[in-house]
Design a protein around this motif. Structure first.
Motif, PDB file in Angstrom:
ATOM      1  N   UNK A   1       0.978  -1.130   0.085  1.00 11.70           N
ATOM      2  CA  UNK A   1      -0.184   0.167  -0.031  1.00 11.70           C
ATOM      3  C   UNK A   1       1.041   1.168  -0.078  1.00 11.70           C
ATOM      4  N   UNK A   2       0.928   2.101  -0.883  1.00 13.78           N
ATOM      5  CA  UNK A   2       1.553   3.179  -1.177  1.00 13.78           C
ATOM      6  C   UNK A   2       0.763   4.328  -1.098  1.00 13.78           C
ATOM      7  N   UNK A   3       0.516   5.103  -0.158  1.00 11.21           N
ATOM      8  CA  UNK A   3      -0.521   6.230  -0.399  1.00 11.21           C
ATOM      9  C   UNK A   3      -0.509   7.008   0.705  1.00 11.21           C
ATOM     10  N   UNK A   4      -1.362   7.944   0.552  1.00 13.73           N
ATOM     11  CA  UNK A   4      -1.754   8.868   1.877  1.00 13.73           C
ATOM     12  C   UNK A   4      -2.839   8.103   2.894  1.00 13.73           C
ATOM     13  N   UNK A   5      -2.213   7.950   4.211  1.00 10.96           N
ATOM     14  CA  UNK A   5      -3.118   7.293   5.127  1.00 10.96           C
ATOM     15  C   UNK A   5      -4.406   8.136   5.612  1.00 10.96           C
ATOM     16  N   UNK A   6      -5.401   7.956   4.662  1.00  9.76           N
ATOM     17  CA  UNK A   6      -6.648   8.969   4.915  1.00  9.76           C
ATOM     18  C   UNK A   6      -7.755   8.111   4.610  1.00  9.76           C
TER      19      UNK A   6
ATOM     20  N   UNK B   1     -10.318   7.951   2.684  1.00 12.04           N
ATOM     21  CA  UNK B   1     -10.718   7.806   1.294  1.00 12.04           C
ATOM     22  C   UNK B   1      -9.878   6.955   0.537  1.00 12.04           C
ATOM     23  N   UNK B   2      -8.630   6.757   0.950  1.00 17.95           N
ATOM     24  CA  UNK B   2      -7.860   5.862   0.221  1.00 17.95           C
ATOM     25  C   UNK B   2      -7.798   4.360   0.528  1.00 17.95           C
ATOM     26  N   UNK B   3      -8.409   3.971   1.738  1.00 24.48           N
ATOM     27  CA  UNK B   3      -8.736   2.643   1.977  1.00 24.48           C
ATOM     28  C   UNK B   3      -7.798   1.914   2.648  1.00 24.48           C
ATOM     29  N   UNK B   4      -6.952   2.347   3.166  1.00 23.38           N
ATOM     30  CA  UNK B   4      -5.892   1.605   4.085  1.00 23.38           C
ATOM     31  C   UNK B   4      -6.466   0.950   5.470  1.00 23.38           C
TER      32      UNK B   4
ATOM     33  N   UNK C   1      -4.612   9.863   9.244  1.00 25.39           N
ATOM     34  CA  UNK C   1      -5.001   8.645  10.247  1.00 25.39           C
ATOM     35  C   UNK C   1      -3.798   7.597  10.565  1.00 25.39           C
ATOM     36  N   UNK C   2      -2.642   8.037  10.357  1.00 21.27           N
ATOM     37  CA  UNK C   2      -1.388   7.056  10.505  1.00 21.27           C
ATOM     38  C   UNK C   2      -1.384   6.917  12.073  1.00 21.27           C
TER      39      UNK C   2
END
Length: 70
Positions: free
Chosen positions: A26-31, A33-36, A60-61
């Motif tokens: 998973x490479x993306x912003x931890x928010x 809407x990104x679905x982490x 969200x981190x």
């Protein structure tokens, strides 16, 4: 070529990191809407020896790390 703001040539020229088995990145912003969080909730249900790699940062981190680290 630049795809989604990433200079792909930079990574294409780097040596690969040999791995056996399956990996999920998973490479993306931890928010939200990104679905982490959805991915992290699904990890216990994956029936394989897959390794999960999480990269990025975001609002969200701290909460996700507290709930899912370990």
């Amino acid at each position: 070529m630049v795809g989604h703001g990433v200079d792909l040539r930079r990574f294409a020229e780097e040596p690969s990191w040999p791995k056996s088995g399956r990996s999920v990145l998973f490479l993306g912003r931890h928010e939200h809407r990104k679905g982490l969080e959805v991915l992290l909730e699904a990890v216990p249900y994956v029936e394989s020896d897959a390794q999960f790699w999480i990269a990025g940062d975001g609002p969200q981190s701290p909460e996700l790390h507290r709930r899912y680290a370990g």
